[in-house]
Scaffold this active site. Structure first.
Site, short mmCIF file in Angstrom:
data_model
loop_
_atom_site.label_atom_id
_atom_site.label_comp_id
_atom_site.label_asym_id
_atom_site.label_seq_id
_atom_site.Cartn_x
_atom_site.Cartn_y
_atom_site.Cartn_z
N ARG A 50 -21.73 -40.65 -5.52
CA ARG A 50 -22.92 -40.53 -4.67
C ARG A 50 -22.59 -40.69 -3.18
NH1 ARG A 50 -27.34 -44.34 -7.31
NH2 ARG A 50 -25.41 -45.50 -7.55
N HIS A 241 -13.02 -55.05 -28.28
CA HIS A 241 -11.58 -55.34 -28.33
C HIS A 241 -11.19 -56.24 -29.52
CE1 HIS A 241 -11.90 -53.52 -24.52
NE2 HIS A 241 -12.11 -54.59 -23.79
C1 BG6 Z 1 -12.76 -55.27 -20.31
C2 BG6 Z 1 -13.80 -56.34 -20.11
O1 BG6 Z 1 -13.15 -54.39 -21.32
O2 BG6 Z 1 -11.53 -55.89 -20.68
C3 BG6 Z 1 -13.36 -57.32 -19.03
O3 BG6 Z 1 -15.02 -55.73 -19.72
C4 BG6 Z 1 -11.99 -57.87 -19.36
O4 BG6 Z 1 -14.30 -58.38 -18.89
C5 BG6 Z 1 -11.01 -56.76 -19.68
O5 BG6 Z 1 -11.54 -58.62 -18.25
C6 BG6 Z 1 -9.70 -57.32 -20.21
O6 BG6 Z 1 -8.76 -56.28 -20.33
P1 BG6 Z 1 -7.21 -56.57 -20.25
O7 BG6 Z 1 -6.59 -55.23 -20.46
O8 BG6 Z 1 -6.93 -57.15 -18.89
O9 BG6 Z 1 -6.90 -57.54 -21.34
#
Ligand code: BG6
Length: 490
Positions: A50, A241
């Protein structure tokens, strides 16, 4: 060394092109793939945003972001000239139907090449953007759409998004990202389990006592605190995750690496998760929220002070005891925990094997620790097997736990690519194996909804924990009650 095969010429449209994800993850990932010659001349990265920027203005913004986000020595001025020549910018407020023209002009006459629309925007815009693409005739046979998480905030909102996008794109054109699936060590879990025969006979009840999955971060919530406050750790981390890690740890061997073979096995695990509801939620879950404390000797404020609202009950930590009701895992609990502002960035899966059935060392009063397989996801990716050994030397007979420790970095000696590098290449190649299918996302939400309802109906307390600790003491009690303890110990 893995072989790097260039991907066919493409147009990658990044909706939300000026946002944090684009600057911190997507553009650095594309830069690396380009530097390794995986991107062919003629391919374009078209950012849509935007902000009232010219193409040059946007390119300046990307240069600053790359200089800031790439590791030291990775920004190469010569290569930047090639990479920046692939970048285009289209200004548009996509909610207004008449603002699509600059994007349509850029795409006109390019219908035969691979076209990927990456939606790095709020999920409330997913349906609007998919419809906009359809109404403007931008969806070709070679088009794919990538949806970033969070995909909704519960089962119903996730289904609404899936329906809206599904009216414009077919399921095999939709790529739902969970970036954990692109992490090297997460994929290594597949290699460990299914390229070695050693573990399979032991990977089950009877041999395994329990499993622990920890995804700990020392960072706080940072600039997205208002958004996070509406979500919390359960939706932000567990729904996606951690549940994906549970699936890859617990699933049966798929018949092949075909995307549907793997996803079919994962969904069976999700469907076998014992529901947690208002009756069982207290005994099986802990919610926490950080208060001020110290991370690596620096004082950090508590969550409520960062938010500027003392009433929030948003959890920044969750611990769960999860049961999988199937033959392989019956009575083998999976303990999960994740949180912000914990003692360090530390993610691992621990498979704790059972105690020996009888100790011949009992008279010597030696403790024989059970064997433990630790799969370290980050940092210092690797695998460690803890075994008992005799301490060397004449005289007495002393036992000591020691580790067979494999560090992937030392073994392979290469830079570990960011998850987004692999995921972007997989989308461009049209391989959905590392992305979530609609039924997977919905099954995960279905299970998470039970916990959220349970918390709401029982008004479950959010326990404070000091920043820099391993979470609230209730998290240790969750295992202590079962005669177990977290590794590393809280
Ligand atoms: C993201 C979350 O999906 O994963 C975040 O929204 C988090 O809150 C992040 O910090 C962690 O990812 P990684 O790859 O740093 O373990």
């Amino acid at each position: 060394m893995a072989k790097l095969v260039p991907v066919d010429i493409f147009d990658l449209i990044i909706f939300g092109g000026t946002g944090d994800l684009a600057m911190r993850k997507l553009l650095p990932a594309l830069y690396h793939r380009d530097r390794d010659n995986q991107i062919m001349a003629g391919s374009r990265i078209i950012a849509v945003g935007r902000s009232d920027l010219t193409r040059d203005g946007y390119i300046d913004m990307v240069e600053k972001a790359l200089r800031g986000n790439l590791a030291q020595g990775e920004f190469d001025g010569e290569h930047w000239k090639t990479f920046s020549s692939r970048i285009e910018y289209a200004r548009a407020d996509l909610v207004s139907p008449d603002e699509w023209t600059p994007l349509c002009d850029l795409l006109s006459g390019k219908d035969d090449r691979i076209r990927v629309a990456y939606l790095a925007t709020a999920p409330t815009l997913f349906g609007t953007i998919a419809r906009g693409m359809q109404q403007n005739g931008l969806i070709t046979g070679n088009s794919r759409i990538v949806l970033e998480k969070p995909l909704g905030r519960d089962f119903l909102s996730a289904s609404d998004i899936n329906n809206a996008v599904g009216e414009c794109f077919s399921e095999n054109q939709i790529y739902r990202i969970d970036h954990y699936l692109g992490k090297e060590t997460v994929q290594n879990l597949l290699a460990l389990r299914f390229a070695n025969s050693l573990f399979e006979p032991l990977w089950r009840r009877g041999a395994v006592d329990h499993v622990q999955i920890t995804v700990a971060e020392d960072l706080g919530v940072g600039g997205r605190i208002e958004f996070y406050d509406r979500i919390g750790a359960l939706r932000d981390m567990v729904q996606n995750h951690l549940l994906q890690l549970v699936c890859l740890t617990a699933m049966e061997a798929p018949a092949s690496l075909h995307h549907d073979a793997v996803r079919d096995e994962k969904i069976k695990v999700l469907r076998a998760l014992r529901p947690i509801n208002a009756e069982t939620v207290r005994a099986n879950s802990v919610r926490g929220q950080y208060t001020s404390g110290a991370i690596r000797q620096s004082t950090v404020p508590g969550y409520l002070d960062e938010l500027g609202n003392q009433d929030s009950r948003c959890e920044t930590f969750v611990a769960l005891k999860v049961e999988i009701d199937n033959w392989r895992w019956s009575n083998v609990p999976f303990y999960l925990r994740t949180g912000k502002r914990l003692q360090g960035k530390h993610s691992e899966i621990v498979i704790q094997f059972q105690d020996i059935p009888h100790s011949i060392f009992a008279e010597q009063e030696y403790n024989v620790n059970p064997n433990r397989l630790t799969i370290r996801l980050q940092p210092d990716e690797g695998v460690k097997l803890s075994v008992m050994a005799k301490e060397p030397g004449p005289g007495g007979f002393e036992l000591r736990p020691v580790a067979l420790d494999l560090s992937f970095e030392e073994t392979f000696g290469i830079r570990y690519p960011d998850a987004y590098e692999r995921l972007l290449m997989e989308v461009l190649r049209g391989n959905p194996a590392l992305f979530m299918r609609r039924d997977e996302v919905e099954a995960a939400w279905n299970w998470i909804d039970g916990i959220i309802d349970g918390w709401e109906n029982t008004n479950q307390k959010v326990e404070p924990y000091i920043a820099g600790s391993w979470g609230p003491s209730a998290s240790s009690l969750l295992l202590d009650r079962d005669g177990r303890a977290w590794y590393p110990n809280a």
